[in-house]
Design a protein around this motif. Structure first.
Motif, PDB file in Angstrom:
ATOM      1  N   GLY A  54      -4.307   3.879  -3.288  1.00 53.29           N
ATOM      2  CA  GLY A  54      -3.704   3.385  -4.722  1.00 53.29           C
ATOM      3  C   GLY A  54      -2.827   1.859  -4.432  1.00 53.29           C
ATOM      4  O   GLY A  54      -4.617   1.052  -4.020  1.00 53.29           O
ATOM      5  N   GLY A  55      -2.353   1.011  -4.572  1.00 51.93           N
ATOM      6  CA  GLY A  55      -1.732   0.224  -4.310  1.00 51.93           C
ATOM      7  C   GLY A  55      -2.064  -0.766  -5.796  1.00 51.93           C
ATOM      8  O   GLY A  55      -2.998  -0.220  -6.785  1.00 51.93           O
ATOM      9  N   PRO A  56      -2.948  -2.109  -5.927  1.00 50.87           N
ATOM     10  CA  PRO A  56      -2.980  -2.619  -6.108  1.00 50.87           C
ATOM     11  C   PRO A  56      -4.682  -2.803  -6.538  1.00 50.87           C
ATOM     12  O   PRO A  56      -5.367  -3.368  -7.889  1.00 50.87           O
ATOM     13  N   ARG A  86      -0.985  11.156  -3.540  1.00 46.75           N
ATOM     14  CA  ARG A  86       0.259  11.133  -3.369  1.00 46.75           C
ATOM     15  C   ARG A  86       0.694  12.947  -3.980  1.00 46.75           C
ATOM     16  O   ARG A  86      -1.030  13.027  -4.803  1.00 46.75           O
ATOM     17  N   TYR A  96      -2.174   8.798  -8.531  1.00 41.76           N
ATOM     18  CA  TYR A  96      -3.362   7.872  -8.388  1.00 41.76           C
ATOM     19  C   TYR A  96      -3.947   7.957  -9.228  1.00 41.76           C
ATOM     20  O   TYR A  96      -5.056   7.416  -9.699  1.00 41.76           O
ATOM     21  N   SER A 161      -6.308  -0.621   0.550  1.00 42.50           N
ATOM     22  CA  SER A 161      -5.213  -2.113   0.287  1.00 42.50           C
ATOM     23  C   SER A 161      -3.927  -1.315   1.415  1.00 42.50           C
ATOM     24  O   SER A 161      -3.771  -0.123   1.852  1.00 42.50           O
ATOM     25  N   ILE A 162      -2.952  -2.634   1.440  1.00 46.90           N
ATOM     26  CA  ILE A 162      -2.300  -2.782   2.589  1.00 46.90           C
ATOM     27  C   ILE A 162      -0.956  -2.630   2.229  1.00 46.90           C
ATOM     28  O   ILE A 162      -0.516  -3.108   1.641  1.00 46.90           O
ATOM     29  N   GLY A 163       0.248  -1.778   3.584  1.00 42.23           N
ATOM     30  CA  GLY A 163       0.943  -2.240   2.813  1.00 42.23           C
ATOM     31  C   GLY A 163       2.113  -3.284   4.087  1.00 42.23           C
ATOM     32  O   GLY A 163       1.108  -3.693   4.754  1.00 42.23           O
ATOM     33  N   HIS A 167       0.076   0.034   6.576  1.00 48.05           N
ATOM     34  CA  HIS A 167       0.229   1.652   6.808  1.00 48.05           C
ATOM     35  C   HIS A 167      -1.474   0.889   5.315  1.00 48.05           C
ATOM     36  O   HIS A 167      -1.752  -0.004   4.809  1.00 48.05           O
ATOM     37  N   PHE A 172       1.101   5.874   8.763  1.00 46.08           N
ATOM     38  CA  PHE A 172       1.877   4.877   8.187  1.00 46.08           C
ATOM     39  C   PHE A 172       2.552   4.584  10.401  1.00 46.08           C
ATOM     40  O   PHE A 172       2.016   5.329  11.125  1.00 46.08           O
ATOM     41  N   VAL A 193       7.658   5.117   2.488  1.00 43.82           N
ATOM     42  CA  VAL A 193       6.788   4.878   0.650  1.00 43.82           C
ATOM     43  C   VAL A 193       7.089   6.545   0.628  1.00 43.82           C
ATOM     44  O   VAL A 193       6.567   7.094   0.339  1.00 43.82           O
ATOM     45  N   PRO A 194       7.813   6.227  -1.031  1.00 46.24           N
ATOM     46  CA  PRO A 194       8.438   7.452  -1.738  1.00 46.24           C
ATOM     47  C   PRO A 194       6.360   7.332  -1.877  1.00 46.24           C
ATOM     48  O   PRO A 194       6.996   6.481  -2.369  1.00 46.24           O
ATOM     49  N   ARG A 198       2.093  13.320   0.557  1.00 45.30           N
ATOM     50  CA  ARG A 198       0.520  13.012   0.597  1.00 45.30           C
ATOM     51  C   ARG A 198      -0.290  13.930   1.244  1.00 45.30           C
ATOM     52  O   ARG A 198      -0.378  13.811   2.437  1.00 45.30           O
ATOM     53  N   THR A 217      -2.528  -8.541  -0.986  1.00 42.44           N
ATOM     54  CA  THR A 217      -2.134  -9.370  -2.126  1.00 42.44           C
ATOM     55  C   THR A 217      -0.015  -9.563  -0.887  1.00 42.44           C
ATOM     56  O   THR A 217       0.264  -8.859  -1.279  1.00 42.44           O
ATOM     57  N   LYS A 221       2.883  -9.113   3.773  1.00 42.15           N
ATOM     58  CA  LYS A 221       1.273  -8.372   3.819  1.00 42.15           C
ATOM     59  C   LYS A 221       0.928  -9.097   4.952  1.00 42.15           C
ATOM     60  O   LYS A 221       0.367  -8.828   5.662  1.00 42.15           O
TER      61      LYS A 221
HETATM   62  O1  LIG Z   1       2.573   4.349  -1.764  1.00 42.40           O
HETATM   63  C1  LIG Z   1       1.646   3.389  -1.100  1.00 42.40           C
HETATM   64  O2  LIG Z   1       2.021   3.820  -0.321  1.00 42.40           O
HETATM   65  C2  LIG Z   1       2.080   1.989  -1.622  1.00 42.40           C
HETATM   66  O3  LIG Z   1       2.245   1.768  -3.199  1.00 42.40           O
HETATM   67  C3  LIG Z   1       0.876   1.508  -0.782  1.00 42.40           C
HETATM   68  O4  LIG Z   1      -0.150   2.695  -1.070  1.00 42.40           O
HETATM   69  C4  LIG Z   1       0.307   0.070  -1.600  1.00 42.40           C
HETATM   70  O5  LIG Z   1      -0.990   0.324  -1.542  1.00 42.40           O
HETATM   71  C5  LIG Z   1       0.904  -0.780  -0.990  1.00 42.40           C
HETATM   72  O6  LIG Z   1       2.414  -1.205  -0.673  1.00 42.40           O
HETATM   73  C6  LIG Z   1       0.915  -2.210  -0.727  1.00 42.40           C
HETATM   74  O7  LIG Z   1       0.513  -2.731  -2.485  1.00 42.40           O
HETATM   75  P1  LIG Z   1       1.168  -3.861  -3.232  1.00 42.40           P
HETATM   76  O8  LIG Z   1       0.343  -4.882  -2.977  1.00 42.40           O
HETATM   77  O9  LIG Z   1       1.354  -3.513  -4.432  1.00 42.40           O
HETATM   78  O10 LIG Z   1       2.459  -3.928  -2.659  1.00 42.40           O
END
Ligand SMILES: O=C(O)[C@H](O)[C@@H](O)[C@H](O)[C@H](O)COP(=O)(O)O
Length: 279
Positions: A54-56, A86, A96, A161-163, A167, A172, A193-194, A198, A217, A221
């Motif tokens: 997910g994410g960007p 999710r 997603y 992608s990284i939170g 994560h 997590f 993270v809601p 998942r 991004t 991060k």
């Molecule tokens: O539900 C999730 O786990 C989030 O959506 C997560 O997977 C997302 O990829 C990161 O938080 C980065 O997202 P951003 O770059 O938009 O902050």
């Protein structure tokens, strides 16, 4: 006097770091990277098994839907998976699958039968079991490769992608799911993270991939990226950063960073008197 440039972070073996000035540059390079990995996989194996998350990410894949890639890529050989999802209905705004369908799958000629989404009609536990079963069948017939070091699936590419907490997928910090060794796919019901429920690939599966790319991004991060990339980075939080545990066994890991997410790395590299905050 010229400042001495010291690389005070040491990227790990088989890690490549790419930094970009703009979102457009990152999207251009990510599309080219995915295109190259897909061509190599199809040449070597006849298939391209890619896992998304997910994410960007999906928005950064947008250039694959445009010329030249929309015409040049061998889309009929693409097989789509999710490294995490999710546990919501496929038409739910948090899914997603839904965002990937709208922003990517509907714009390229990937075959519907090659899109392996999660079963949204069962409990999250059963969805994880089902997904692992499906992947096992595809590994048997080698649509998905198999790792030479263990019996794990060897995806051609896993995109993560990284939170801000570090994560990746739905793994997590300090979560028991990080410890799993034998499962390929697991489920969680307590995501910080809601939404809470998942399914996610486990670390052994992620680390068995031929290629892993992590997209980061935003300044939120920067700390997690620094701890994940730098072998020498220390601090009480460092060992619990899941992205730090992403380390391909036989494959290659590429980091796609924008300037903001790379800001701690750059500050550490320049040795310009910047006092790095202690975590
Ligand atoms: O539900 C999730 O786990 C989030 O959506 C997560 O997977 C997302 O990829 C990161 O938080 C980065 O997202 P951003 O770059 O938009 O902050």
């Amino acid at each position: 006097m010229e400042r001495e440039i010291v690389a005070s972070y040491e990227p790990k073996k088989n890690n490549e770091i790419r930094m970009f000035e703009s979102s457009d540059e990152m999207a251009t390079d990510l599309a080219e990277y995915i295109s190259q990995v897909s061509e190599i996989s199809i040449k070597e194996r006849g298939y391209f098994a890619i896992a998304l998350s997910g994410g960007p990410l999906i928005s950064f894949m947008r250039k694959l839907c445009e010329a030249p890639y929309n015409k040049t890529l061998d889309w009929s050989k693409w097989y789509i998976f999710w490294a995490d999802e999710r546990a919501v209905a496929k038409n739910h705004v948090d899914s997603y699958y839904k965002s990937t369908k709208e922003d990517f799958l509907s714009k390229v000629p990937i075959l519907n039968g090659h899109v392996y989404s999660i079963n949204d009609n069962v409990t999250v536990e059963d969805a994880a079991t089902d997904y692992e079963f499906v992947i096992r069948q595809l590994v048997k017939i080698r649509t998905v490769g198999v790792s030479e070091s263990n019996d794990c699936p060897k995806f051609d590419l896993i995109l993560l992608s990284i939170g801000s907490d570090g994560h990746v997928a739905s793994l997590f910090p300090n979560h028991p799911a990080l410890e799993l060794k034998d499962d390929w796919v697991t489920y969680i019901t307590d995501s910080p993270v809601p939404p809470p429920e998942r399914i996610t690939f486990t670390l052994p599966v992620i680390n068995s991939a031929s290629n892993i790319a992590v997209v980061a991004t935003g300044e939120d991060k920067a700390k997690a990226v620094y701890f994940a990339i730098s072998d020498g980075a220390e601090g009480p939080d460092a060992p619990s950063i899941p992205a730090r545990m992403v380390q391909p066994t036989d494959g290659k890991l590429v980091w796609f960073l924008d300037k903001a997410s790379a800001s701690f790395l750059e500050a550490k590299t320049k040795n310009d008197g910047y006092e790095h905050p202690k975590y």
